[in-house]
Design an enzyme around this catalytic site. Sequence first.
Site, PDB file in Angstrom:
ATOM      1  N   GLY A  76      47.731  70.085  20.243  1.00 12.56           N
ATOM      2  CA  GLY A  76      47.617  71.484  19.850  1.00 12.56           C
ATOM      3  C   GLY A  76      48.266  71.725  18.502  1.00 12.56           C
ATOM      4  O   GLY A  76      48.451  70.840  17.703  1.00 12.56           O
ATOM      5  N   CYS A  77      48.647  72.960  18.286  1.00  8.49           N
ATOM      6  CA  CYS A  77      49.226  73.375  17.016  1.00  8.49           C
ATOM      7  C   CYS A  77      50.741  73.239  17.066  1.00  8.49           C
ATOM      8  O   CYS A  77      51.381  73.802  17.929  1.00  8.49           O
ATOM      9  CB  CYS A  77      48.848  74.832  16.742  1.00  8.49           C
ATOM     10  SG  CYS A  77      49.507  75.457  15.203  1.00  8.49           S
ATOM     11  N   VAL A  78      51.299  72.492  16.123  1.00 10.32           N
ATOM     12  CA  VAL A  78      52.766  72.390  16.044  1.00 10.32           C
ATOM     13  C   VAL A  78      53.277  73.242  14.923  1.00 10.32           C
ATOM     14  O   VAL A  78      52.630  73.529  13.992  1.00 10.32           O
ATOM     15  CB  VAL A  78      53.248  70.931  15.855  1.00 10.32           C
ATOM     16  CG1 VAL A  78      53.276  70.210  17.156  1.00 10.32           C
ATOM     17  CG2 VAL A  78      52.466  70.228  14.814  1.00 10.32           C
TER      18      VAL A  78
END
Length: 104
Positions: free
Chosen positions: A102-104
């Site tokens: 996912g988005c970090v």
Amino acid sequence: MAELQVGDRVIALDEDGFLEDATQWDEEVAEALAKTEEVELTDAHWAVINYLRKYYADFGVAPMVRKMLRDTKLSNAEMYELFPSGPGKGACKIAGLMKPTGCV
């Protein structure tokens, strides 16, 4: 599976160049991973790497980018200047973290 030669060790990497076994990380491995990202590590890089490693040790995940920027007091532009492939791909890879989901 890709491999990274570090001294007399052969380190297994996944298809994106992240360590298969995070326990194999050390500063020598970080330097070798940085070369794959065309990054020459400076004190500023090590500050981010050490922050990421501590956060991951404390929480078991990489921090969200906004949190990382806030905690390191770096702008998004400064982070990308240090790690051109980004905080998720470049910084986390060099820090020896598992590939973020996912988005970090």
